[in-house]
Design a protein around this motif. Structure first.
Motif, PDB file in Angstrom:
ATOM      1  N   ASN A  85       0.826  -1.208   0.000  1.00 51.53           N
ATOM      2  CA  ASN A  85       0.000   0.000   0.000  1.00 51.53           C
ATOM      3  C   ASN A  85       0.860   1.258   0.000  1.00 51.53           C
ATOM      4  OD1 ASN A  85      -1.389   2.280   1.631  1.00 51.53           O
ATOM      5  ND2 ASN A  85      -3.107   0.980   1.012  1.00 51.53           N
ATOM      6  N   VAL A  86       1.848   1.303   0.882  1.00 52.93           N
ATOM      7  CA  VAL A  86       2.707   2.495   0.974  1.00 52.93           C
ATOM      8  C   VAL A  86       3.481   2.702  -0.322  1.00 52.93           C
ATOM      9  CG1 VAL A  86       4.701   3.485   2.170  1.00 52.93           C
ATOM     10  CG2 VAL A  86       2.863   2.426   3.489  1.00 52.93           C
ATOM     11  N   CYS A  87       3.940   1.630  -0.933  1.00 54.19           N
ATOM     12  CA  CYS A  87       4.672   1.757  -2.204  1.00 54.19           C
ATOM     13  C   CYS A  87       3.767   2.307  -3.301  1.00 54.19           C
ATOM     14  CB  CYS A  87       5.263   0.420  -2.616  1.00 54.19           C
ATOM     15  SG  CYS A  87       6.659  -0.087  -1.578  1.00 54.19           S
ATOM     16  N   ARG A  88       2.513   1.861  -3.327  1.00 54.03           N
ATOM     17  CA  ARG A  88       1.572   2.421  -4.299  1.00 54.03           C
ATOM     18  C   ARG A  88       1.331   3.901  -4.009  1.00 54.03           C
ATOM     19  NH1 ARG A  88       0.922   1.179  -9.069  1.00 54.03           N
ATOM     20  NH2 ARG A  88       0.462  -1.020  -8.604  1.00 54.03           N
ATOM     21  N   PHE A  89       1.230   4.252  -2.739  1.00 53.43           N
ATOM     22  CA  PHE A  89       1.069   5.660  -2.337  1.00 53.43           C
ATOM     23  C   PHE A  89       2.239   6.490  -2.864  1.00 53.43           C
ATOM     24  CE2 PHE A  89       1.581   9.295   0.388  1.00 53.43           C
ATOM     25  CZ  PHE A  89       0.299   9.698   0.708  1.00 53.43           C
ATOM     26  N   ILE A  90       3.459   5.989  -2.676  1.00 53.24           N
ATOM     27  CA  ILE A  90       4.659   6.707  -3.122  1.00 53.24           C
ATOM     28  C   ILE A  90       4.655   6.858  -4.644  1.00 53.24           C
ATOM     29  CG2 ILE A  90       7.177   6.544  -3.325  1.00 53.24           C
ATOM     30  CD1 ILE A  90       7.116   5.137  -0.533  1.00 53.24           C
ATOM     31  N   ALA A  91       4.213   5.818  -5.343  1.00 50.96           N
ATOM     32  CA  ALA A  91       4.188   5.865  -6.801  1.00 50.96           C
ATOM     33  C   ALA A  91       3.190   6.900  -7.329  1.00 50.96           C
ATOM     34  CB  ALA A  91       3.857   4.483  -7.371  1.00 50.96           C
ATOM     35  N   VAL A  92       2.141   7.164  -6.542  1.00 51.86           N
ATOM     36  CA  VAL A  92       1.072   8.060  -7.003  1.00 51.86           C
ATOM     37  C   VAL A  92       1.228   9.483  -6.469  1.00 51.86           C
ATOM     38  CG1 VAL A  92      -1.437   8.471  -6.901  1.00 51.86           C
ATOM     39  CG2 VAL A  92      -0.560   6.166  -7.323  1.00 51.86           C
ATOM     40  N   TYR A  93       1.699   9.618  -5.225  1.00 44.19           N
ATOM     41  CA  TYR A  93       1.747  10.929  -4.577  1.00 44.19           C
ATOM     42  C   TYR A  93       3.181  11.319  -4.204  1.00 44.19           C
ATOM     43  CZ  TYR A  93      -3.243   9.943  -3.862  1.00 44.19           C
ATOM     44  OH  TYR A  93      -4.566   9.618  -4.033  1.00 44.19           O
ATOM     45  N   GLU A  94       3.418  12.623  -4.184  1.00 44.90           N
ATOM     46  CA  GLU A  94       4.686  13.127  -3.665  1.00 44.90           C
ATOM     47  C   GLU A  94       4.835  12.684  -2.206  1.00 44.90           C
ATOM     48  OE1 GLU A  94       7.102  14.735  -5.136  1.00 44.90           O
ATOM     49  OE2 GLU A  94       6.135  14.995  -7.082  1.00 44.90           O
ATOM     50  N   THR A  95       6.023  12.211  -1.870  1.00 43.46           N
ATOM     51  CA  THR A  95       6.286  11.690  -0.523  1.00 43.46           C
ATOM     52  C   THR A  95       7.672  12.156  -0.097  1.00 43.46           C
ATOM     53  OG1 THR A  95       5.028   9.700  -1.136  1.00 43.46           O
ATOM     54  CG2 THR A  95       6.333   9.578   0.890  1.00 43.46           C
ATOM     55  N   PRO A  96       7.867  12.506   1.175  1.00 41.04           N
ATOM     56  CA  PRO A  96       9.205  12.943   1.615  1.00 41.04           C
ATOM     57  C   PRO A  96      10.269  11.890   1.318  1.00 41.04           C
ATOM     58  CG  PRO A  96       7.569  13.421   3.304  1.00 41.04           C
ATOM     59  CD  PRO A  96       6.873  12.601   2.259  1.00 41.04           C
ATOM     60  N   PRO A  97      11.422  12.301   0.769  1.00 43.51           N
ATOM     61  CA  PRO A  97      12.490  11.344   0.443  1.00 43.51           C
ATOM     62  C   PRO A  97      12.905  10.468   1.619  1.00 43.51           C
ATOM     63  CG  PRO A  97      12.978  13.477  -0.529  1.00 43.51           C
ATOM     64  CD  PRO A  97      11.760  13.679   0.344  1.00 43.51           C
ATOM     65  N   LYS A  98      12.884  11.027   2.826  1.00 44.81           N
ATOM     66  CA  LYS A  98      13.277  10.247   4.003  1.00 44.81           C
ATOM     67  C   LYS A  98      12.365   9.033   4.188  1.00 44.81           C
ATOM     68  CE  LYS A  98      14.101  10.736   8.985  1.00 44.81           C
ATOM     69  NZ  LYS A  98      14.045  11.664  10.153  1.00 44.81           N
ATOM     70  N   ILE A  99      11.066   9.225   3.960  1.00 47.32           N
ATOM     71  CA  ILE A  99      10.100   8.128   4.086  1.00 47.32           C
ATOM     72  C   ILE A  99      10.336   7.089   2.987  1.00 47.32           C
ATOM     73  CG2 ILE A  99       7.657   7.524   3.969  1.00 47.32           C
ATOM     74  CD1 ILE A  99       8.414   8.991   6.527  1.00 47.32           C
ATOM     75  N   ILE A 100      10.568   7.570   1.760  1.00 48.05           N
ATOM     76  CA  ILE A 100      10.787   6.662   0.632  1.00 48.05           C
ATOM     77  C   ILE A 100      12.005   5.784   0.886  1.00 48.05           C
ATOM     78  CG2 ILE A 100      11.335   6.522  -1.835  1.00 48.05           C
ATOM     79  CD1 ILE A 100       9.812   9.176  -2.185  1.00 48.05           C
ATOM     80  N   LEU A 101      13.093   6.390   1.328  1.00 41.76           N
ATOM     81  CA  LEU A 101      14.312   5.627   1.599  1.00 41.76           C
ATOM     82  C   LEU A 101      14.101   4.630   2.738  1.00 41.76           C
ATOM     83  CD1 LEU A 101      17.012   8.424   1.218  1.00 41.76           C
ATOM     84  CD2 LEU A 101      16.705   6.435  -0.270  1.00 41.76           C
ATOM     85  N   GLN A 102      13.366   5.040   3.755  1.00 43.68           N
ATOM     86  CA  GLN A 102      13.087   4.152   4.889  1.00 43.68           C
ATOM     87  C   GLN A 102      12.330   2.904   4.421  1.00 43.68           C
ATOM     88  OE1 GLN A 102      11.091   6.176   8.123  1.00 43.68           O
ATOM     89  NE2 GLN A 102      10.488   4.264   9.118  1.00 43.68           N
ATOM     90  N   VAL A 103      11.338   3.107   3.571  1.00 44.11           N
ATOM     91  CA  VAL A 103      10.553   1.989   3.049  1.00 44.11           C
ATOM     92  C   VAL A 103      11.410   1.111   2.143  1.00 44.11           C
ATOM     93  CG1 VAL A 103       8.601   1.393   1.548  1.00 44.11           C
ATOM     94  CG2 VAL A 103       8.357   3.201   3.262  1.00 44.11           C
ATOM     95  N   TYR A 104      12.196   1.728   1.285  1.00 42.76           N
ATOM     96  CA  TYR A 104      13.043   0.976   0.355  1.00 42.76           C
ATOM     97  C   TYR A 104      14.037   0.095   1.105  1.00 42.76           C
ATOM     98  CZ  TYR A 104      16.500   0.111  -3.345  1.00 42.76           C
ATOM     99  OH  TYR A 104      17.363  -0.478  -4.230  1.00 42.76           O
ATOM    100  N   VAL A 105      14.702   0.648   2.098  1.00 45.83           N
ATOM    101  CA  VAL A 105      15.697  -0.107   2.857  1.00 45.83           C
ATOM    102  C   VAL A 105      15.031  -1.262   3.618  1.00 45.83           C
ATOM    103  CG1 VAL A 105      17.333   0.013   4.784  1.00 45.83           C
ATOM    104  CG2 VAL A 105      17.333   1.801   3.028  1.00 45.83           C
ATOM    105  N   ALA A 106      13.870  -1.005   4.193  1.00 48.63           N
ATOM    106  CA  ALA A 106      13.160  -2.072   4.907  1.00 48.63           C
ATOM    107  C   ALA A 106      12.815  -3.228   3.966  1.00 48.63           C
ATOM    108  CB  ALA A 106      11.890  -1.511   5.540  1.00 48.63           C
TER     109      ALA A 106
END
Length: 211
Positions: free
Chosen positions: A81-102
């Motif tokens: 869900n969060v990855c789809r959110f990131i793909a559709v909406y602007e998201t802070p880079p810190k959050i994106i990196l946190q999700v990617y690393v996890a």
């Protein structure tokens, strides 16, 4: 978009946000219902992104609460869900990196399919969503986890499968990965009892090296 609005109109969206995706109601939901709501929210974000813009905070809050779930399936659907959110909406880079690393570290067999789904949504969006400096950080994290945690074969396989699925994303940084790629071929493809999937991955890596 127009047919989507005919199926799920503004009244239905408001009702879903108010009655189903309200985080205050989470204690009353069992895990099966939570998973179905996460799946529903993911579909809504994918197909009704513009209509849900004003509900972004509620949507990300609903998913984020499940990232801390003890239930593996709920947790992995929350990542999808969060990855789809990131793909559709602007998201802070810190959050994106946190999700990617996890997700890079989520190599456990029981989570494999949903983690693959999440990464295949997130990774193509990284160049669009991350500023250049933060995108380089994502590449560095990929390399760091591979070198420092790749002694565990399942972790290494997870990382190489990602790169094989998305080679264009890493192509400009290939010099950082090719030496480790070559070293991994023996571990993946040569042991006599290694699974067919590992040998297939080794062949795919060899193909990338040649290309």
């Amino acid at each position: 978009q127009e047919p989507n609005r005919l199926v799920v109109d503004e009244e239905i969206v408001q009702a879903l946000m108010r009655d189903a995706l309200d985080t205050s109601a989470l204690p009353r939901y069992d895990e099966a219902l939570r998973i179905e709501l996460l799946r529903l929210a993911t579909l809504l974000i994918e197909h009704l992104g513009r209509e849900l813009v004003e509900h972004r905070k509620e949507l990300i809050k609903f998913a984020w609460n499940h990232l801390k779930s003890d239930d593996s399936t709920s947790k992995q659907w929350a990542y999808v869900n969060v990855c789809r959110f990131i793909a559709v909406y602007e998201t802070p880079p810190k959050i994106i990196l946190q999700v990617y690393v996890a997700l890079l570290r989520a190599f456990q067999p029981e989570a494999r399919d949903l983690v693959k789904t999440a990464l295949d949504i997130l990774v193509p969006a990284l160049p669009r969503r991350l500023p250049a400096a933060d995108f380089v950080k994502a590449i560095k994290w990929t390399k760091k986890i591979m070198y420092e945690e790749g002694h565990a074969l399942p972790q290494l396989i997870h990382m190489w499968q990602l790169i094989v699925r998305h080679p264009a994303l890493f192509y400009s940084y290939r010099a950082q990965f090719v030496p480790q790629m070559v070293q991994s071929l023996n571990r993946l493809g040569l042991p006599p009892n290694c699974p067919l999937d590992n040998r297939t991955l080794a062949v795919s890596l060899a193909g990338l090296i040649v290309e």
